[in-house]
Design a protein around this motif. Structure first.
Motif, PDB file in Angstrom:
ATOM      1  N   ASP A  84       0.828  -1.211   0.000  1.00 49.35           N
ATOM      2  CA  ASP A  84       0.000   0.000   0.000  1.00 49.35           C
ATOM      3  C   ASP A  84       0.859   1.257   0.000  1.00 49.35           C
ATOM      4  OD1 ASP A  84      -2.604  -1.309   0.229  1.00 49.35           O
ATOM      5  OD2 ASP A  84      -1.921  -1.896   2.222  1.00 49.35           O
ATOM      6  N   VAL A  85       2.045   1.160   0.581  1.00 50.78           N
ATOM      7  CA  VAL A  85       2.978   2.281   0.648  1.00 50.78           C
ATOM      8  C   VAL A  85       4.378   1.745   0.370  1.00 50.78           C
ATOM      9  CG1 VAL A  85       4.021   4.057   2.123  1.00 50.78           C
ATOM     10  CG2 VAL A  85       1.582   3.545   2.333  1.00 50.78           C
ATOM     11  N   VAL A  86       5.174   2.501  -0.399  1.00 51.21           N
ATOM     12  CA  VAL A  86       6.569   2.148  -0.661  1.00 51.21           C
ATOM     13  C   VAL A  86       7.434   3.324  -0.219  1.00 51.21           C
ATOM     14  CG1 VAL A  86       8.282   1.501  -2.394  1.00 51.21           C
ATOM     15  CG2 VAL A  86       5.917   0.702  -2.615  1.00 51.21           C
ATOM     16  N   MET A  87       8.455   3.039   0.612  1.00 52.11           N
ATOM     17  CA  MET A  87       9.351   4.085   1.123  1.00 52.11           C
ATOM     18  C   MET A  87      10.797   3.637   0.929  1.00 52.11           C
ATOM     19  SD  MET A  87       7.487   5.300   4.684  1.00 52.11           S
ATOM     20  CE  MET A  87       8.042   3.875   5.633  1.00 52.11           C
ATOM     21  N   SER A  88      11.635   4.548   0.428  1.00 57.50           N
ATOM     22  CA  SER A  88      13.027   4.182   0.197  1.00 57.50           C
ATOM     23  C   SER A  88      13.902   5.426   0.103  1.00 57.50           C
ATOM     24  CB  SER A  88      13.167   3.375  -1.092  1.00 57.50           C
ATOM     25  OG  SER A  88      14.518   3.107  -1.391  1.00 57.50           O
ATOM     26  N   SER A  89      15.190   5.242   0.441  1.00 59.77           N
ATOM     27  CA  SER A  89      16.173   6.315   0.288  1.00 59.77           C
ATOM     28  C   SER A  89      16.851   6.265  -1.075  1.00 59.77           C
ATOM     29  CB  SER A  89      17.233   6.209   1.390  1.00 59.77           C
ATOM     30  OG  SER A  89      17.909   4.959   1.317  1.00 59.77           O
ATOM     31  N   ALA A  90      16.564   5.252  -1.893  1.00 59.69           N
ATOM     32  CA  ALA A  90      17.146   5.159  -3.232  1.00 59.69           C
ATOM     33  C   ALA A  90      16.340   6.064  -4.164  1.00 59.69           C
ATOM     34  CB  ALA A  90      17.148   3.713  -3.724  1.00 59.69           C
ATOM     35  N   VAL A 255      23.099  15.084   0.631  1.00 60.25           N
ATOM     36  CA  VAL A 255      21.900  14.928   1.463  1.00 60.25           C
ATOM     37  C   VAL A 255      20.882  14.144   0.648  1.00 60.25           C
ATOM     38  CG1 VAL A 255      20.017  16.063   2.682  1.00 60.25           C
ATOM     39  CG2 VAL A 255      22.300  17.089   2.689  1.00 60.25           C
ATOM     40  N   ILE A 256      20.427  13.025   1.203  1.00 60.68           N
ATOM     41  CA  ILE A 256      19.381  12.263   0.540  1.00 60.68           C
ATOM     42  C   ILE A 256      18.059  12.472   1.277  1.00 60.68           C
ATOM     43  CG2 ILE A 256      20.964  10.571  -0.404  1.00 60.68           C
ATOM     44  CD1 ILE A 256      18.629   9.387   2.248  1.00 60.68           C
ATOM     45  N   GLN A 257      16.982  12.216   0.571  1.00 57.94           N
ATOM     46  CA  GLN A 257      15.649  12.320   1.159  1.00 57.94           C
ATOM     47  C   GLN A 257      14.920  11.006   0.923  1.00 57.94           C
ATOM     48  OE1 GLN A 257      13.920  16.183  -0.384  1.00 57.94           O
ATOM     49  NE2 GLN A 257      15.991  16.272  -1.213  1.00 57.94           N
ATOM     50  N   ARG A 258      14.369  10.447   1.971  1.00 56.85           N
ATOM     51  CA  ARG A 258      13.547   9.248   1.789  1.00 56.85           C
ATOM     52  C   ARG A 258      12.253   9.646   1.091  1.00 56.85           C
ATOM     53  NH1 ARG A 258      15.755   5.052   4.755  1.00 56.85           N
ATOM     54  NH2 ARG A 258      17.349   5.859   6.160  1.00 56.85           N
ATOM     55  N   LEU A 259      11.869   8.836   0.143  1.00 55.90           N
ATOM     56  CA  LEU A 259      10.706   9.144  -0.685  1.00 55.90           C
ATOM     57  C   LEU A 259       9.639   8.077  -0.501  1.00 55.90           C
ATOM     58  CD1 LEU A 259      12.554  10.106  -4.002  1.00 55.90           C
ATOM     59  CD2 LEU A 259      11.881  11.609  -2.116  1.00 55.90           C
ATOM     60  N   ALA A 260       8.390   8.527  -0.404  1.00 58.25           N
ATOM     61  CA  ALA A 260       7.260   7.617  -0.202  1.00 58.25           C
ATOM     62  C   ALA A 260       6.202   7.860  -1.268  1.00 58.25           C
ATOM     63  CB  ALA A 260       6.657   7.819   1.189  1.00 58.25           C
ATOM     64  N   PHE A 261       5.551   6.770  -1.690  1.00 50.43           N
ATOM     65  CA  PHE A 261       4.419   6.907  -2.605  1.00 50.43           C
ATOM     66  C   PHE A 261       3.426   5.783  -2.355  1.00 50.43           C
ATOM     67  CE2 PHE A 261       7.256   4.116  -5.037  1.00 50.43           C
ATOM     68  CZ  PHE A 261       6.398   3.211  -5.636  1.00 50.43           C
ATOM     69  N   VAL A 262       2.204   5.998  -2.861  1.00 47.75           N
ATOM     70  CA  VAL A 262       1.138   4.995  -2.807  1.00 47.75           C
ATOM     71  C   VAL A 262       1.014   4.395  -4.200  1.00 47.75           C
ATOM     72  CG1 VAL A 262      -1.315   4.578  -2.436  1.00 47.75           C
ATOM     73  CG2 VAL A 262      -0.089   6.197  -0.966  1.00 47.75           C
ATOM     74  N   PRO A 263       1.256   3.093  -4.352  1.00 52.94           N
ATOM     75  CA  PRO A 263       1.186   2.483  -5.678  1.00 52.94           C
ATOM     76  C   PRO A 263      -0.186   2.606  -6.330  1.00 52.94           C
ATOM     77  CG  PRO A 263       2.319   1.033  -4.142  1.00 52.94           C
ATOM     78  CD  PRO A 263       1.727   2.147  -3.334  1.00 52.94           C
ATOM     79  N   GLN A 264      -0.186   2.682  -7.627  1.00 51.99           N
ATOM     80  CA  GLN A 264      -1.430   2.747  -8.389  1.00 51.99           C
ATOM     81  C   GLN A 264      -2.321   1.540  -8.105  1.00 51.99           C
ATOM     82  OE1 GLN A 264      -3.877   4.776 -10.134  1.00 51.99           O
ATOM     83  NE2 GLN A 264      -1.906   5.530 -10.897  1.00 51.99           N
ATOM     84  N   LEU A 265      -1.702   0.384  -7.843  1.00 50.12           N
ATOM     85  CA  LEU A 265      -2.449  -0.850  -7.600  1.00 50.12           C
ATOM     86  C   LEU A 265      -2.519  -1.202  -6.116  1.00 50.12           C
ATOM     87  CD1 LEU A 265      -1.056  -3.052 -10.534  1.00 50.12           C
ATOM     88  CD2 LEU A 265      -3.130  -1.642 -10.492  1.00 50.12           C
ATOM     89  N   ALA A 266      -2.308  -0.231  -5.244  1.00 52.08           N
ATOM     90  CA  ALA A 266      -2.364  -0.498  -3.800  1.00 52.08           C
ATOM     91  C   ALA A 266      -3.693  -1.150  -3.434  1.00 52.08           C
ATOM     92  CB  ALA A 266      -2.185   0.796  -3.017  1.00 52.08           C
TER      93      ALA A 266
END
Length: 358
Positions: A84-90, A255-266
């Motif tokens: 439902d949620v994907v979070m990563s520093s990449a 400086v990196i920022q962790r990024l989060a999104f909600v998948p289209q197919l969540a």
């Protein structure tokens, strides 16, 4: 060269069997709803955030899976309808997934008011501000000299290569998405970057996949210097260790920022939007800063380690990676192969010739 190309060929297969750390918070209110979060965000730092969210919204049955950055990316490509949620520093990998149409638009109050430089198309949201740092053993500094910059590190390793042989550790850019991202950004920032990589290679620097592995070796004395660790993971760990010191380099610091999104197919988009709104709220960001020791990005927070405090203290040296289409250039297949091939040649000491033909 051979190692680099071989690693690229087996990269996807090996990632699919990578270890997964799982954490579960059971719903205590009916009707309940599942919430599945896949992240490259170590549990000791994410757990306070998850538990506070669950206290506020006990109707959600939370499953949290922590993976490495590249394993997370590969798992999403294989099963885009799982989280439902994907979070990563990449950052480049996250940006590409969203750019390819894999994310939903989030129009919650906190998402709408989030700083424009920290989001993209209301689909991808930065929620941390984390400098990339070094960790040094204090006794080694007394013996070999103080490190406050990349230039200091290069000078020390060049002068004391034999004494430091096997006692330095950094990311393997082949095995780690974060390590690759740092490598390509630093090669753009510093004209001495390749000199540093050659010096690290001559000292038989050890290559690993995570900041946690680096910290383990620094704490037990196997390593004397750690190069390019995630600052948020380092802060609490090193402050409790009198024999270690962490350094935000004063010449430049990524400086990196962790990024989060909600998948289209969540499968549970309502729960996902609720979590993203909480993640960007003053309350959620406060938990990240106060209990998770993560550099929170919320503009109203200005305590130690927050984005506001870091920007104030290191105004000249911080180099945040922009949340923009420029991130996609780092993932071009030809450029990636060329970058990793050169990194391996410089590190191993082979002569550099003309770039390989595609």
């Amino acid at each position: 060269m051979i190692r680099c190309l071989l690693a690229l060929l087996i990269w996807g297969q090996s990632l699919m069997v990578a270890a997964v750390e799982e954490f579960h918070l059971e719903a205590t209110v009916e009707p309940s709803s599942p919430l599945v979060i896949h992240a490259a965000f170590d549990l000791p730092y994410a757990r306070p955030l998850l538990e506070d969210f669950h206290r506020r919204y006990p109707q959600y049955d939370v499953t949290y899976r922590n993976l490495t950055t590249l394993a997370l990316h590969e798992r999403f490509l294989a099963s885009p309808d799982e989280p439902d949620v994907v979070m990563s520093s990449a950052m480049p990998w996250q940006y590409r997934l969203v750019n390819d149409g894999n994310a939903q638009s989030i129009i919650t109050p906190n998402a709408r008011s989030w700083p424009s430089w920290a989001k993209w198309r209301q689909e991808l949201f930065a929620f941390t501000f984390e400098p990339i740092v070094m960790v040094v053993n204090r006794e080694a500094e007394e013996r070999f000299g103080t490190i406050n910059s990349h230039a200091d590190l290069l000078n020390m390793v060049s002068r004391h290569s034999d004494a430091l042989r096997g006692r330095i550790v950094t990311y393997d850019p082949v095995a780690s998405g974060a390590g690759y991202t740092y490598a390509i950004e630093e090669s753009r920032l510093s004209p001495r970057y390749w000199d540093l990589i050659a010096a690290l290679g001559s000292a038989d620097t050890q290559l690993v996949g995570t900041t946690g592995e680096m910290l383990d070796g620094l704490h037990d004395g196997r390593f004397l210097i750690g190069y390019n660790l995630l600052g948020s993971y380092v802060r609490k760990s090193v402050e409790a260790a009198p024999g270690l010191r962490w350094v935000i380099p004063d010449d430049y610091a990524l400086v990196i920022q962790r990024l989060a999104f909600v998948p289209q197919l969540a499968p549970n988009p309502g729960a996902a939007r609720r979590f993203i709104d909480y993640l960007l709220s003053l309350e959620g960001q406060g938990v990240l800063a106060d209990e998770g020791d993560i550099a929170a990005l919320h503009p109203q927070l200005n305590g130690p380690g927050t984005a506001t405090a870091l920007q104030r203290r290191y105004a000249e040296g911080l180099r945040p990676m922009p949340l923009s289409p420029a991130l996609l250039a780092t993932l071009d297949d030809l450029k990636r192969r060329a970058m990793l091939s050169r990194w391996q040649r410089e590190f191993s000491g082979d002569l550099i010739g003309e770039p390989d033909s595609p």
